[in-house]
Design an enzyme around this catalytic site. Structure first.
Site, mmCIF file in Angstrom:
data_model
loop_
_atom_site.group_PDB
_atom_site.id
_atom_site.type_symbol
_atom_site.label_atom_id
_atom_site.label_comp_id
_atom_site.label_asym_id
_atom_site.label_seq_id
_atom_site.Cartn_x
_atom_site.Cartn_y
_atom_site.Cartn_z
ATOM 1 N N GLU A 32 43.335 37.055 32.435
ATOM 2 C CA GLU A 32 42.295 36.573 32.790
ATOM 3 C C GLU A 32 40.659 36.089 31.925
ATOM 4 O O GLU A 32 40.987 37.158 30.944
ATOM 5 C CB GLU A 32 41.642 37.573 33.705
ATOM 6 C CG GLU A 32 41.489 36.967 35.028
ATOM 7 C CD GLU A 32 41.116 38.551 36.385
ATOM 8 O OE1 GLU A 32 41.028 39.674 36.253
ATOM 9 O OE2 GLU A 32 40.107 37.468 36.952
ATOM 10 N N LYS B 38 44.473 33.410 42.342
ATOM 11 C CA LYS B 38 44.304 34.754 42.814
ATOM 12 C C LYS B 38 44.174 34.616 43.572
ATOM 13 O O LYS B 38 42.939 33.773 44.374
ATOM 14 C CB LYS B 38 43.397 35.027 40.803
ATOM 15 C CG LYS B 38 42.710 36.804 41.088
ATOM 16 C CD LYS B 38 42.230 37.109 40.467
ATOM 17 C CE LYS B 38 41.741 38.530 40.449
ATOM 18 N NZ LYS B 38 41.204 39.507 39.799
ATOM 19 N N CYS C 205 45.703 40.468 37.927
ATOM 20 C CA CYS C 205 44.471 41.610 37.704
ATOM 21 C C CYS C 205 44.733 42.204 38.991
ATOM 22 O O CYS C 205 45.927 43.101 38.644
ATOM 23 C CB CYS C 205 43.784 40.744 36.905
ATOM 24 S SG CYS C 205 42.381 41.853 36.632
HETATM 25 O O1 LIG Z 1 34.524 38.476 37.313
HETATM 26 C C1 LIG Z 1 34.861 37.970 36.059
HETATM 27 O O2 LIG Z 1 34.124 37.809 35.204
HETATM 28 C C2 LIG Z 1 35.782 37.058 36.009
HETATM 29 N N1 LIG Z 1 37.252 37.867 36.805
HETATM 30 C C3 LIG Z 1 37.131 39.583 36.540
HETATM 31 O O3 LIG Z 1 37.386 40.073 35.180
HETATM 32 C C4 LIG Z 1 37.720 39.956 37.374
HETATM 33 C C5 LIG Z 1 37.184 39.764 38.883
HETATM 34 S S1 LIG Z 1 35.763 41.041 38.344
HETATM 35 N N2 LIG Z 1 38.713 41.640 36.914
HETATM 36 C C6 LIG Z 1 39.304 42.012 37.752
HETATM 37 O O4 LIG Z 1 39.914 41.267 38.959
HETATM 38 C C7 LIG Z 1 39.491 43.256 37.148
HETATM 39 C C8 LIG Z 1 40.446 44.114 38.018
HETATM 40 C C9 LIG Z 1 40.590 45.888 37.637
HETATM 41 O O5 LIG Z 1 40.182 46.202 36.317
HETATM 42 C C10 LIG Z 1 40.969 46.550 38.690
HETATM 43 O O6 LIG Z 1 42.369 46.003 39.600
HETATM 44 O O7 LIG Z 1 41.637 47.927 38.413
#
Ligand SMILES: O=C(O)CNC(=O)[C@H](CS)NC(=O)CCC(=O)C(=O)O
Length: 273
Positions: A41, A114, A156
């Site tokens: 991702e 997503k 993710c």
């Molecule tokens: O926001 C950004 O810069 C890019 N997107 C991400 O890094 C995304 C959303 S913050 N990360 C996750 O979805 C982590 C999920 C996770 O760690 C869990 O389900 O425990």
């Protein structure tokens, strides 16, 4: 036989640097057999404020990142799952976290956006996340029938929602590009990802971001490939590189015959009227 490849990386804010890293990984692969490469991702830009992802959101598939993905898939003759990168959405101040499946001819087979937004507060060094602030959630389940098998796409945080995988129906390979946090990864990554392999009786290719990123966020690494029985076929720790496994998708058939979970499922999505 199919070569499954999960690319683990510590993506930076600089897009060219990340694209160069991906190309370097592709350059090391033996692609004499059909190969599926899955990027994590946010592979093309990570560690910036989410707003900066919006600044580089591209039109469908003609931007720098989209074009590079199509070019690399064709140059190396691989099926390429592009992790996620920002594409413009109907909402002017939001992008979609888009995950493309590109064929070895360089053509985009399909795009998954997503669905589940990581809007949470957790006890890590970042504290709280609000993915939906700049990301427009998708609403379409994407499964692609290809010569190397039926491939289900998820990203993710999606891994926490069994309904998405139930809605996919039977898949041979599930891909899960991720940027799982260090904190939640430590607690849940292996359990959640391995559970999807076991319940779907499919191969799972789950590349994760790893290490500390420019904005101080820490991701869990441990990119992994599981068999339909839940065996670990390949796994990394925190290091950069690729986890690889050479598999035969038809191996699923014997397991499905002996344990027809899909047929026994009383909540199959096609049961939903
Ligand atoms: O926001 C950004 O810069 C890019 N997107 C991400 O890094 C995304 C959303 S913050 N990360 C996750 O979805 C982590 C999920 C996770 O760690 C869990 O389900 O425990």
């Amino acid at each position: 036989m199919v070569n499954l490849v999960a690319v683990q990386m510590t993506s930076q804010p600089d897009i060219d640097e990340n694209l160069a890293y991906v190309e370097k990984q592709l350059d090391t692969l033996d692609t004499s057999e059909p190969t599926l490469v899955v990027l994590p991702e946010c592979f093309a830009r990570f560690g910036t404020r989410d707003r900066e992802l919006l600044d580089v959101a591209e039109a469908r598939y003609s931007g720098k990142i989209g074009q590079a993905m199509q070019d690399m898939a064709k140059k190396y003759g691989v099926y390429l799952v592009t992790g996620t990168f920002p594409l413009v959405s109907e909402e002017p101040d939001k992008f979609t976290a888009s995950c493309l499946l590109v064929g070895p001819d360089g053509n985009v087979i399909d795009e998954y956006k997503k669905i589940h937004m990581f809007d949470v507060a957790i006890k890590d060094n970042t504290g709280s996340y609000q993915e939906s602030k700049y990301t427009q959630a998708g609403d379409r389940v994407v499964v692609c029938d290809t010569p190397i098998g039926r491939i289900g796409l998820a990203v993710c945080y999606d891994v926490r929602f069994p309904g998405l995988f139930n809605a996919m129906g039977d898949v041979d390979i599930l891909v899960l590009p991720a940027a799982f946090t260090q904190h939640t990864g430590n607690a849940h990554w292996h359990t959640l990802v391995r559970a999807r392999a076991i319940e779907k009786q499919c191969f799972v290719v789950a590349p994760n971001q790893t290490g500390e990123h420019a904005n101080g966020r820490q991701t869990f690494g441990h990119s992994v490939i599981y068999s339909p029985w839940g065996d670990t076929l390949a796994e990394l720790g925190a290091q950069l590189g690729t986890a690889q496994a050479r598999v035969s998708v038809s191996d699923r058939e014997e397991l499905k015959m002996s344990m027809p979970v899909s047929q026994h499922n009383q909540f199959r999505s096609d049961f939903v009227k």
